[in-house]
Design a protein around this motif. Structure first.
Motif, PDB file in Angstrom:
ATOM      1  N   THR A  90       0.848  -1.182   0.000  1.00 37.60           N
ATOM      2  CA  THR A  90       0.000   0.000   0.000  1.00 37.60           C
ATOM      3  C   THR A  90       0.886   1.235   0.000  1.00 37.60           C
ATOM      4  O   THR A  90       2.035   1.193   0.443  1.00 37.60           O
ATOM      5  CB  THR A  90      -0.946   0.011   1.214  1.00 37.60           C
ATOM      6  OG1 THR A  90      -1.844   1.125   1.121  1.00 37.60           O
ATOM      7  CG2 THR A  90      -0.178   0.098   2.533  1.00 37.60           C
ATOM      8  N   GLY A  91       0.359   2.324  -0.519  1.00 36.78           N
ATOM      9  CA  GLY A  91       1.153   3.545  -0.533  1.00 36.78           C
ATOM     10  C   GLY A  91       0.525   4.637  -1.367  1.00 36.78           C
ATOM     11  O   GLY A  91      -0.578   4.486  -1.921  1.00 36.78           O
ATOM     12  N   VAL A  92       1.238   5.738  -1.444  1.00 35.60           N
ATOM     13  CA  VAL A  92       0.843   6.896  -2.239  1.00 35.60           C
ATOM     14  C   VAL A  92       1.997   7.252  -3.160  1.00 35.60           C
ATOM     15  O   VAL A  92       3.161   7.287  -2.723  1.00 35.60           O
ATOM     16  CB  VAL A  92       0.492   8.099  -1.329  1.00 35.60           C
ATOM     17  CG1 VAL A  92       0.341   9.376  -2.154  1.00 35.60           C
ATOM     18  CG2 VAL A  92      -0.782   7.820  -0.555  1.00 35.60           C
ATOM     19  N   SER A  93       1.675   7.500  -4.416  1.00 33.84           N
ATOM     20  CA  SER A  93       2.683   7.876  -5.407  1.00 33.84           C
ATOM     21  C   SER A  93       2.216   9.129  -6.129  1.00 33.84           C
ATOM     22  O   SER A  93       1.047   9.224  -6.525  1.00 33.84           O
ATOM     23  CB  SER A  93       2.900   6.736  -6.403  1.00 33.84           C
ATOM     24  OG  SER A  93       3.866   7.089  -7.373  1.00 33.84           O
ATOM     25  N   ILE A  94       3.135  10.089  -6.305  1.00 33.93           N
ATOM     26  CA  ILE A  94       2.767  11.401  -6.850  1.00 33.93           C
ATOM     27  C   ILE A  94       3.787  11.851  -7.887  1.00 33.93           C
ATOM     28  O   ILE A  94       5.000  11.723  -7.667  1.00 33.93           O
ATOM     29  CB  ILE A  94       2.724  12.471  -5.735  1.00 33.93           C
ATOM     30  CG1 ILE A  94       1.794  12.034  -4.607  1.00 33.93           C
ATOM     31  CG2 ILE A  94       2.319  13.833  -6.285  1.00 33.93           C
ATOM     32  CD1 ILE A  94       1.911  12.919  -3.363  1.00 33.93           C
ATOM     33  N   ILE A 105       9.363  19.822 -11.863  1.00 40.48           N
ATOM     34  CA  ILE A 105       8.609  18.575 -11.697  1.00 40.48           C
ATOM     35  C   ILE A 105       8.955  18.018 -10.317  1.00 40.48           C
ATOM     36  O   ILE A 105      10.080  18.159  -9.849  1.00 40.48           O
ATOM     37  CB  ILE A 105       9.013  17.547 -12.775  1.00 40.48           C
ATOM     38  CG1 ILE A 105       8.823  18.098 -14.177  1.00 40.48           C
ATOM     39  CG2 ILE A 105       8.234  16.243 -12.601  1.00 40.48           C
ATOM     40  CD1 ILE A 105       9.504  17.249 -15.256  1.00 40.48           C
ATOM     41  N   ILE A 106       7.996  17.396  -9.677  1.00 45.36           N
ATOM     42  CA  ILE A 106       8.287  16.749  -8.390  1.00 45.36           C
ATOM     43  C   ILE A 106       7.668  15.361  -8.353  1.00 45.36           C
ATOM     44  O   ILE A 106       6.645  15.097  -9.003  1.00 45.36           O
ATOM     45  CB  ILE A 106       7.786  17.601  -7.196  1.00 45.36           C
ATOM     46  CG1 ILE A 106       8.417  17.115  -5.878  1.00 45.36           C
ATOM     47  CG2 ILE A 106       6.258  17.588  -7.117  1.00 45.36           C
ATOM     48  CD1 ILE A 106       8.245  18.054  -4.709  1.00 45.36           C
ATOM     49  N   HIS A 107       8.325  14.485  -7.608  1.00 45.05           N
ATOM     50  CA  HIS A 107       7.848  13.109  -7.431  1.00 45.05           C
ATOM     51  C   HIS A 107       7.960  12.746  -5.960  1.00 45.05           C
ATOM     52  O   HIS A 107       8.910  13.150  -5.276  1.00 45.05           O
ATOM     53  CB  HIS A 107       8.712  12.147  -8.256  1.00 45.05           C
ATOM     54  CG  HIS A 107       8.699  10.733  -7.747  1.00 45.05           C
ATOM     55  ND1 HIS A 107       9.695  10.228  -6.920  1.00 45.05           N
ATOM     56  CD2 HIS A 107       7.808   9.726  -7.917  1.00 45.05           C
ATOM     57  CE1 HIS A 107       9.425   8.970  -6.626  1.00 45.05           C
ATOM     58  NE2 HIS A 107       8.291   8.636  -7.208  1.00 45.05           N
ATOM     59  N   MET A 108       6.971  12.028  -5.476  1.00 41.45           N
ATOM     60  CA  MET A 108       7.066  11.429  -4.151  1.00 41.45           C
ATOM     61  C   MET A 108       6.439  10.047  -4.176  1.00 41.45           C
ATOM     62  O   MET A 108       5.460   9.801  -4.895  1.00 41.45           O
ATOM     63  CB  MET A 108       6.354  12.258  -3.070  1.00 41.45           C
ATOM     64  CG  MET A 108       6.551  11.655  -1.669  1.00 41.45           C
ATOM     65  SD  MET A 108       5.555  12.436  -0.370  1.00 41.45           S
ATOM     66  CE  MET A 108       3.975  11.619  -0.626  1.00 41.45           C
ATOM     67  N   ASN A 109       7.018   9.157  -3.391  1.00 35.44           N
ATOM     68  CA  ASN A 109       6.422   7.842  -3.199  1.00 35.44           C
ATOM     69  C   ASN A 109       6.638   7.439  -1.755  1.00 35.44           C
ATOM     70  O   ASN A 109       7.746   7.555  -1.231  1.00 35.44           O
ATOM     71  CB  ASN A 109       7.066   6.815  -4.137  1.00 35.44           C
ATOM     72  CG  ASN A 109       6.493   5.429  -3.950  1.00 35.44           C
ATOM     73  OD1 ASN A 109       6.952   4.664  -3.106  1.00 35.44           O
ATOM     74  ND2 ASN A 109       5.493   5.107  -4.738  1.00 35.44           N
ATOM     75  N   THR A 110       5.589   7.019  -1.086  1.00 37.28           N
ATOM     76  CA  THR A 110       5.696   6.440   0.255  1.00 37.28           C
ATOM     77  C   THR A 110       4.935   5.133   0.228  1.00 37.28           C
ATOM     78  O   THR A 110       3.782   5.083  -0.230  1.00 37.28           O
ATOM     79  CB  THR A 110       5.114   7.379   1.334  1.00 37.28           C
ATOM     80  OG1 THR A 110       3.791   7.796   0.956  1.00 37.28           O
ATOM     81  CG2 THR A 110       5.989   8.614   1.503  1.00 37.28           C
ATOM     82  N   ARG A 111       5.544   4.081   0.705  1.00 35.05           N
ATOM     83  CA  ARG A 111       4.939   2.758   0.525  1.00 35.05           C
ATOM     84  C   ARG A 111       5.276   1.822   1.673  1.00 35.05           C
ATOM     85  O   ARG A 111       6.259   2.006   2.392  1.00 35.05           O
ATOM     86  CB  ARG A 111       5.397   2.138  -0.798  1.00 35.05           C
ATOM     87  CG  ARG A 111       6.901   1.970  -0.905  1.00 35.05           C
ATOM     88  CD  ARG A 111       7.327   1.505  -2.290  1.00 35.05           C
ATOM     89  NE  ARG A 111       8.778   1.384  -2.395  1.00 35.05           N
ATOM     90  CZ  ARG A 111       9.579   2.366  -2.725  1.00 35.05           C
ATOM     91  NH1 ARG A 111       9.095   3.559  -2.994  1.00 35.05           N
ATOM     92  NH2 ARG A 111      10.891   2.176  -2.794  1.00 35.05           N
ATOM     93  N   GLY A 124      10.365   4.599  -0.048  1.00 37.36           N
ATOM     94  CA  GLY A 124       9.829   5.826  -0.643  1.00 37.36           C
ATOM     95  C   GLY A 124      10.885   6.868  -0.894  1.00 37.36           C
ATOM     96  O   GLY A 124      12.081   6.567  -1.018  1.00 37.36           O
ATOM     97  N   GLY A 125      10.438   8.118  -0.954  1.00 39.63           N
ATOM     98  CA  GLY A 125      11.350   9.227  -1.178  1.00 39.63           C
ATOM     99  C   GLY A 125      10.684  10.379  -1.894  1.00 39.63           C
ATOM    100  O   GLY A 125       9.535  10.282  -2.345  1.00 39.63           O
ATOM    101  N   PHE A 184      14.774   5.803  -0.187  1.00 42.92           N
ATOM    102  CA  PHE A 184      15.057   4.754   0.787  1.00 42.92           C
ATOM    103  C   PHE A 184      14.165   3.563   0.501  1.00 42.92           C
ATOM    104  O   PHE A 184      13.093   3.681  -0.092  1.00 42.92           O
ATOM    105  CB  PHE A 184      14.835   5.262   2.220  1.00 42.92           C
ATOM    106  CG  PHE A 184      13.523   5.986   2.418  1.00 42.92           C
ATOM    107  CD1 PHE A 184      12.373   5.292   2.757  1.00 42.92           C
ATOM    108  CD2 PHE A 184      13.445   7.356   2.231  1.00 42.92           C
ATOM    109  CE1 PHE A 184      11.162   5.950   2.921  1.00 42.92           C
ATOM    110  CE2 PHE A 184      12.241   8.030   2.399  1.00 42.92           C
ATOM    111  CZ  PHE A 184      11.098   7.326   2.746  1.00 42.92           C
ATOM    112  N   ASP A 185      14.618   2.405   0.927  1.00 40.56           N
ATOM    113  CA  ASP A 185      13.838   1.184   0.733  1.00 40.56           C
ATOM    114  C   ASP A 185      14.269   0.164   1.788  1.00 40.56           C
ATOM    115  O   ASP A 185      15.316   0.305   2.430  1.00 40.56           O
ATOM    116  CB  ASP A 185      14.052   0.623  -0.668  1.00 40.56           C
ATOM    117  CG  ASP A 185      12.836  -0.150  -1.175  1.00 40.56           C
ATOM    118  OD1 ASP A 185      11.872  -0.328  -0.406  1.00 40.56           O
ATOM    119  OD2 ASP A 185      12.845  -0.567  -2.354  1.00 40.56           O
TER     120      ASP A 185
END
Length: 301
Positions: A90-94, A105-111, A124-125, A184-185
């Protein structure tokens, strides 16, 4: 101790909070919601914004999926193939693409990932990809991320900044995707960390996203730009496409686990451009940007 359900619920709330903040900052754009189900188990909600005042295209995706553990995940964990192992992710990706080439441009992912044998980890990161690299903007970005990391452990920022430099790298171009950030992972309950402390860090990263990007939206969107700068933006977007389709592990994981293609590829810009053997004019702002797309720059110094 946080459970997979409480973690899932927090990610869902994070998606809503970020979309609300971005709509206010944009002024006119509104996110549409597109709920989907994964045939193998689970689903999510894709929230997409197009043709806003500042944001040309963006997506804030939430998902919670499960099913038999993919073979490539088992290989990465050095676990023998076992059809009885189940995974939960589960997570959010942007990803946000602005109209103006002066806004990055920006990116984020938290999972969060969990397996039925008890194995779990967070990842994420956040990274920033300016069309025109600006040292002051890069310094602010890294200062904010370092502040978030330092609240949780002094080792986080230097380790995760290095990880981002190495991960967001187009090896075939020998350039970084942008000015980096943190990545990070496999954050587990080891080295004195607990599941609760790892989750608190993930929450801090996710909560930092909207205010951080809104800073650049408000600061840079009204700056003037030329048609030549728009053309350069499309070329830089092309590099973004190359990374996401060739190197990004999240894209590969989504496709390998039969994720929803539209949601996975929402990270791609509305327009991009490739020009054969393009070389910017020496001494130009474009060349200055390329000169800064390198690993291991200490942006805070």
């Amino acid at each position: 101790m946080p459970t997979k359900d409480s973690i899932r619920d927090w990610f869902s709330t994070l998606q809503q909070d970020i979309c609300s903040q971005l709509e206010v900052a944009d002024g006119t754009g509104k996110f549409i919601s597109d709920a989907w189900e994964r045939p193998g188990g689970g689903g999510g909600v894709s929230r997409v914004i197009t043709d806003g005042k500042i944001l040309e295209k963006g997506g804030v995706n939430f998902s919670a999926v499960w099913g038999p553990a993919p073979e490539h995940v088992l290989r990465s964990l050095k676990v023998p193939a076992d059809a009885s192992l189940e995974f939960f992710a589960t997570g959010v990706s942007i990803v946000l693409h602005p109209h103006s080439p002066m806004v990055p441009i920006i990116h984020m992912n938290t999972r969060y990932f969990e397996m039925s044998n008890g194995t779990w980890w967070f990842g994420g990161g956040i990274d920033l990809t300016p069309h025109y690299a600006d040292e002051a903007d890069a310094r602010y970005f890294h200062q904010q991320l370092k502040g978030v990391c330092d609240q949780h452990h002094p080792s986080y920022y230097p380790a995760f900044k290095k990880w981002a430099d190495d991960y967001f790298y187009l090896k075939h171009r020998q350039e970084t995707r942008g000015i980096g950030g943190i990545f990070f992972d496999y954050l587990k309950d080891n080295e004195g960390f607990t599941k609760a402390s790892r989750f608190e860090f993930i929450r801090a990263v996710g909560s930092a996203f909207a205010p951080l990007y809104i800073y650049y939206m408000q600061k840079n969107h009204s700056l003037p730009y030329t048609e030549r700068q728009k053309e350069w933006q499309c070329l830089r977007r092309g590099r973004y496409v190359e990374f996401n389709l060739v190197w990004d592990r999240g894209t590969k994981f989504g496709l390998d686990t039969d994720g929803r293609t539209e949601s996975i590829l929402m990270s791609l810009p509305p327009q991009a451009r490739w020009e054969y053997n393009h070389r910017p004019t020496p001494g130009s702002p474009e060349q200055h940007t390329l000169d800064l797309l390198k690993k291991d720059i200490d942006w805070i110094a």
